[in-house]
Structures are given as structure tokens and as C-alpha cells.
Write a protein that holds these residues in place. Structure first.
Motif, PDB file in Angstrom:
ATOM      1  N   SER A 171      27.137  -3.952 -21.387  1.00  0.00           N
ATOM      2  CA  SER A 171      26.434  -3.305 -22.622  1.00  0.00           C
ATOM      3  C   SER A 171      24.912  -3.029 -22.276  1.00  0.00           C
ATOM      4  N   PHE A 172      24.302  -3.758 -21.527  1.00  0.00           N
ATOM      5  CA  PHE A 172      22.858  -4.031 -21.345  1.00  0.00           C
ATOM      6  C   PHE A 172      22.619  -3.524 -19.964  1.00  0.00           C
ATOM      7  N   VAL A 173      23.371  -2.868 -19.288  1.00  0.00           N
ATOM      8  CA  VAL A 173      22.934  -2.323 -17.766  1.00  0.00           C
ATOM      9  C   VAL A 173      21.629  -1.641 -17.561  1.00  0.00           C
ATOM     10  N   GLY A 174      21.447  -0.676 -18.834  1.00  0.00           N
ATOM     11  CA  GLY A 174      20.273   0.282 -18.830  1.00  0.00           C
ATOM     12  C   GLY A 174      19.061  -0.919 -18.894  1.00  0.00           C
ATOM     13  N   ASN A 175      19.086  -2.104 -19.190  1.00  0.00           N
ATOM     14  CA  ASN A 175      18.069  -2.825 -19.231  1.00  0.00           C
ATOM     15  C   ASN A 175      17.214  -3.029 -17.968  1.00  0.00           C
ATOM     16  N   LEU A 176      18.261  -3.020 -16.914  1.00  0.00           N
ATOM     17  CA  LEU A 176      17.386  -3.253 -15.393  1.00  0.00           C
ATOM     18  C   LEU A 176      16.570  -2.110 -15.196  1.00  0.00           C
ATOM     19  N   ALA A 177      17.077  -0.859 -15.317  1.00  0.00           N
ATOM     20  CA  ALA A 177      16.204   0.439 -15.048  1.00  0.00           C
ATOM     21  C   ALA A 177      15.091   0.404 -16.005  1.00  0.00           C
ATOM     22  N   ALA A 178      15.284  -0.194 -17.363  1.00  0.00           N
ATOM     23  CA  ALA A 178      14.006  -0.178 -18.203  1.00  0.00           C
ATOM     24  C   ALA A 178      13.114  -1.181 -17.435  1.00  0.00           C
ATOM     25  N   ALA A 179      13.429  -2.428 -17.272  1.00  0.00           N
ATOM     26  CA  ALA A 179      12.684  -3.370 -16.656  1.00  0.00           C
ATOM     27  C   ALA A 179      11.703  -2.934 -15.341  1.00  0.00           C
ATOM     28  N   LEU A 180      12.493  -2.144 -14.330  1.00  0.00           N
ATOM     29  CA  LEU A 180      11.742  -1.592 -13.339  1.00  0.00           C
ATOM     30  C   LEU A 180      10.667  -0.483 -13.753  1.00  0.00           C
ATOM     31  N   LYS A 181      10.914   0.231 -14.712  1.00  0.00           N
ATOM     32  CA  LYS A 181       9.923   1.396 -15.397  1.00  0.00           C
ATOM     33  C   LYS A 181       8.652   0.623 -15.908  1.00  0.00           C
ATOM     34  N   VAL A 182       9.016  -0.509 -16.660  1.00  0.00           N
ATOM     35  CA  VAL A 182       7.838  -1.631 -17.199  1.00  0.00           C
ATOM     36  C   VAL A 182       6.914  -2.067 -15.972  1.00  0.00           C
ATOM     37  N   LEU A 183       7.665  -2.312 -14.984  1.00  0.00           N
ATOM     38  CA  LEU A 183       6.844  -2.811 -13.325  1.00  0.00           C
ATOM     39  C   LEU A 183       6.005  -1.758 -13.218  1.00  0.00           C
ATOM     40  N   ASP A 184       6.641  -0.782 -13.059  1.00  0.00           N
ATOM     41  CA  ASP A 184       5.608   0.379 -12.582  1.00  0.00           C
ATOM     42  C   ASP A 184       4.418   0.715 -13.150  1.00  0.00           C
ATOM     43  N   ASP A 185       4.559   0.455 -14.850  1.00  0.00           N
ATOM     44  CA  ASP A 185       3.447   0.707 -15.339  1.00  0.00           C
ATOM     45  C   ASP A 185       2.421  -0.518 -15.224  1.00  0.00           C
ATOM     46  N   ALA A 186       3.062  -1.717 -14.845  1.00  0.00           N
ATOM     47  CA  ALA A 186       2.189  -2.941 -14.622  1.00  0.00           C
ATOM     48  C   ALA A 186       1.633  -2.622 -13.403  1.00  0.00           C
ATOM     49  N   GLU A 187       2.191  -2.193 -12.276  1.00  0.00           N
ATOM     50  CA  GLU A 187       1.705  -1.937 -11.121  1.00  0.00           C
ATOM     51  C   GLU A 187       0.365  -1.221 -11.115  1.00  0.00           C
ATOM     52  N   THR A 188       0.537   0.010 -12.162  1.00  0.00           N
ATOM     53  CA  THR A 188      -0.731   0.699 -12.176  1.00  0.00           C
ATOM     54  C   THR A 188      -1.799   0.007 -12.634  1.00  0.00           C
ATOM     55  N   ILE A 189      -1.780  -0.843 -13.588  1.00  0.00           N
ATOM     56  CA  ILE A 189      -2.841  -1.688 -13.948  1.00  0.00           C
ATOM     57  C   ILE A 189      -3.188  -2.721 -12.900  1.00  0.00           C
ATOM     58  N   ALA A 190      -2.399  -3.393 -12.402  1.00  0.00           N
ATOM     59  CA  ALA A 190      -2.676  -4.317 -11.108  1.00  0.00           C
ATOM     60  C   ALA A 190      -3.516  -3.824 -10.279  1.00  0.00           C
ATOM     61  N   LYS A 191      -3.352  -2.710  -9.922  1.00  0.00           N
ATOM     62  CA  LYS A 191      -3.964  -1.942  -8.716  1.00  0.00           C
ATOM     63  C   LYS A 191      -5.414  -1.745  -9.070  1.00  0.00           C
ATOM     64  N   ALA A 192      -5.726  -1.456 -10.332  1.00  0.00           N
ATOM     65  CA  ALA A 192      -7.145  -1.444 -10.656  1.00  0.00           C
ATOM     66  C   ALA A 192      -8.075  -2.762 -10.687  1.00  0.00           C
ATOM     67  N   GLN A 193      -7.123  -3.808 -10.517  1.00  0.00           N
ATOM     68  CA  GLN A 193      -7.987  -5.240 -10.073  1.00  0.00           C
ATOM     69  C   GLN A 193      -8.328  -5.141  -8.678  1.00  0.00           C
ATOM     70  N   THR A 194      -9.460  -5.865  -8.440  1.00  0.00           N
ATOM     71  CA  THR A 194      -9.945  -5.968  -7.144  1.00  0.00           C
ATOM     72  C   THR A 194      -9.850  -7.443  -6.630  1.00  0.00           C
ATOM     73  N   GLY A 195      -9.709  -7.611  -5.349  1.00  0.00           N
ATOM     74  CA  GLY A 195      -9.905  -9.134  -4.782  1.00  0.00           C
ATOM     75  C   GLY A 195      -8.559  -9.676  -4.748  1.00  0.00           C
ATOM     76  N   LYS A 196      -8.675 -11.074  -4.815  1.00  0.00           N
ATOM     77  CA  LYS A 196      -7.680 -11.996  -5.026  1.00  0.00           C
ATOM     78  C   LYS A 196      -7.014 -11.709  -6.279  1.00  0.00           C
ATOM     79  N   PRO A 197      -7.604 -11.801  -7.510  1.00  0.00           N
ATOM     80  CA  PRO A 197      -6.737 -11.562  -8.647  1.00  0.00           C
ATOM     81  C   PRO A 197      -5.816 -10.171  -8.581  1.00  0.00           C
ATOM     82  N   GLY A 198      -6.128  -9.236  -7.995  1.00  0.00           N
ATOM     83  CA  GLY A 198      -5.306  -7.972  -7.922  1.00  0.00           C
ATOM     84  C   GLY A 198      -4.258  -8.263  -7.117  1.00  0.00           C
ATOM     85  N   GLU A 199      -4.464  -9.132  -6.237  1.00  0.00           N
ATOM     86  CA  GLU A 199      -3.355  -9.231  -4.908  1.00  0.00           C
ATOM     87  C   GLU A 199      -2.254 -10.267  -5.612  1.00  0.00           C
ATOM     88  N   VAL A 200      -2.812 -11.161  -6.551  1.00  0.00           N
ATOM     89  CA  VAL A 200      -1.834 -12.095  -7.030  1.00  0.00           C
ATOM     90  C   VAL A 200      -0.977 -11.384  -8.328  1.00  0.00           C
TER      91      VAL A 200
END
Length: 282
Positions: A171-200
Motif C-alpha cells: 500500500s505504500f510502495v510509492g513511498n520508496l520512489a518519493a524517498a529517492l526524489k527527496v534525497l535528490d533534492d537533498a543532494e543538490t543542497i549538499a553539493k553547495a557545501q564545501t570541504g568536509k561538511p559537504g562530504e559528510v
């Protein structure tokens, strides 16, 4: 002197007496009459009629004397929302998720725009299996702060936990695709960070992404994501264990033993805990 002489003298005296008296009255200055002094008017004292008590009517309450106004009460001391957030973080770290929930909720009610309070509330709701409210809370936090990296990661994890904990994954199989999409948005923000904080930050994202791939039944993508996470943060025991566990699931025992051994070395205090759940939350 003869009688006739005496009579003449008496007549003379009588004639001269009234005339002298009149002359004196005409020549003497007129004396003003003495002023008449009247006593001051006496105002009679006002006599107040004695108060006659009104007889009580049966069934009628007796009149009461109005009470003196009470002194104003001192204003209640308001605890800042930040104090509740700190208490919530402490309770969460102690595993007291119900108490953390109460503290974070109090903070969010005092300050509805406090992003930290909303993030903590959402995390606590996930732990208490309140998945629907948790998703709403975390989405609200991201509306207030669209640049919150933790907000995206926590939201992705909430989707995953709802899928796992629902008892009906289909009933919630769509949650996994939604989770991946949210992580893509998070990656965009993380790539704007520099140095060790960005890597972590990126290592956290790749680790969570690998876990979603595992749930989707794609071990190849899962191993690749865990490898990227381990490359960015090589000394993290959670990442090492997840990678070793994934190799074990695919039958590559040599690689599994290698990474699991590294995980034990990185964290000898907890060498047997199966860390296949999403990455630790800060």
C-alpha cells in the motif's frame, strides 16, 4: 420779699427754663443712634432619620457587601521555545521518544515557525509510528526552510519508515520512489557545501539512498551507493557495516568480512549491532 415778688420771680424762672433747654438741643451735635446688634442666625442641626433595617423577605438572599478588588496577579513566566527544543533533543538521544514528542510539540506550539522544533517533532512522531503526522510536520518544516538539509533527509527517512512499519508495504510502495526524489533534492543542497561538511552530508545521502535501493530489491545500486558513501566518509562504522551487510546479502563473503571487520575496528564498543537501518540522525 413780699409774696408778689416771689410770684414774679417764679414766673420769670419758668419762662427762661424751656428756652435754654431748646437752645442746648439746637446747638449740640446730633448723636447717631447706637447700632442695633442682632444675634447671628442659628442654623438648626440637620437631624438624620435613623436607618430602619429593611425586613428580609423569605427566599430572598441577604444583601452582600461588595468585596474589595483583588490585587492583580503576577504575569506567568513563559518558557522560551528553545528550552523545550533542547529538552526534546536530550530526551530523543536518551531514547525517551514520548517525552521528546511532548517537548518538541510544546516548542512548536509556542513558536510555530521554529524549524528545529518541527524537525524534532517529526522525528519523534516517526519513532512513535505516527507516520502520517510526521510527514506533514516535516513538509511544514521544509516550507519554512527550503534549504534545510536535515529536513530533506528526515522526510526521506519518514517515507521509508512508513513503508516498513505499515504492515502492508504494497500500500505504500510509492513511498520508496518519493524517498529517492527527496534525497535528490537533498543532494543538490549538499553539493553547495564545501570541504568536509559537504562530504559528510553527501555520505549521509548516499547511505540512505543505498538503503532504499536495498528495499527495492536492487543490490547492485545499493552497493554502489554504499561505496560512494564510504568513499566520502571512510571511517564511519555505520557506512562500513551497511556495505559489508550488502555484500553478505549478495553472497560475496570475502568482501563482507572485510568491511564488517573494518566496522568493528572503527567502533569496537558495538561490533554486533546490525546497522542496516537508515543512517544515524545527528
Amino acid at each position: 420779699m413780699s409774696i408778689s415778688g416771689l410770684l414774679f420771680l417764679a414766673a420769670t424762672l419758668l419762662a427762661a427754663g424751656p428756652g435754654r433747654a431748646l437752645a442746648q438741643d439746637q446747638t449740640a451735635p446730633a448723636q447717631p443712634p447706637a447700632p442695633v446688634q442682632t444675634p447671628p442666625a442659628q442654623t438648626p442641626p440637620v437631624q438624620t432619620a435613623p436607618t430602619t433595617p429593611t425586613p428580609a423577605v423569605p427566599g430572598t438572599p441577604a444583601p452582600t457587601t461588595p468585596a474589595a478588588p483583588a490585587a492583580p496577579a503576577a504575569p506567568a513566566r513563559t518558557i522560551p521555545a528553545a528550552n523545550y527544543v533542547a529538552q526534546g533533543v536530550f530526551n530523543y538521544e536518551q531514547g525517551k521518544y514520548d517525552e521528546a514528542y511532548v517537548a518538541f510539540r510544546a516548542a512548536s506550539e509556542l513558536d510555530p515557525k521554529n524549524v528545529d522544533a518541527l524537525l524534532g517533532l517529526g522525528r519523534s512522531q516517526v519513532k512513535l509510528r505516527l507516520f502520517g503526522p510526521a510527514l506533514d510536520t516535516l513538509k511544514k518544516a521544509l516550507e519554512l526552510d527550503p534549504r534545510s538539509l536535515n529536513g530533506y533527509i528526515y522526510l526521506s527517512q519518514a517515507y521509508v519508515q512508513q513503508y516498513i512499519g505499515s504492515g502492508d508495504p504494497a500500500s505504500f510502495v510509492g513511498n520508496l520512489a518519493a524517498a529517492l526524489k527527496v534525497l535528490d533534492d537533498a543532494e543538490t543542497i549538499a553539493k553547495a557545501q564545501t570541504g568536509k561538511p559537504g562530504e559528510v552530508s553527501l555520505s549521509r545521502i548516499f547511505n540512505d539512498r543505498g538503503y532504499v535501493y536495498k528495499l527495492q530489491g536492487d543490490p547492485g545500486k545499493a552497493i554502489e551507493a554504499f561505496k560512494q558513501a564510504n568513499t566520502l566518509n571512510p571511517d564511519n562504522s555505520v557506512l562500513l557495516f551497511n556495505l559489508g551487510d550488502m555484500y553478505y546479502a549478495t553472497g560475496d563473503l570475502k568482501a563482507a568480512l572485510d568491511y564488517l571487520q573494518q566496522a568493528v575496528i572503527a567502533d569496537p564498543r558495538d561490533p554486533t549491532t546490525a546497522r542496516t537501518t537508515p543512517s544515524c540522525w545527528p
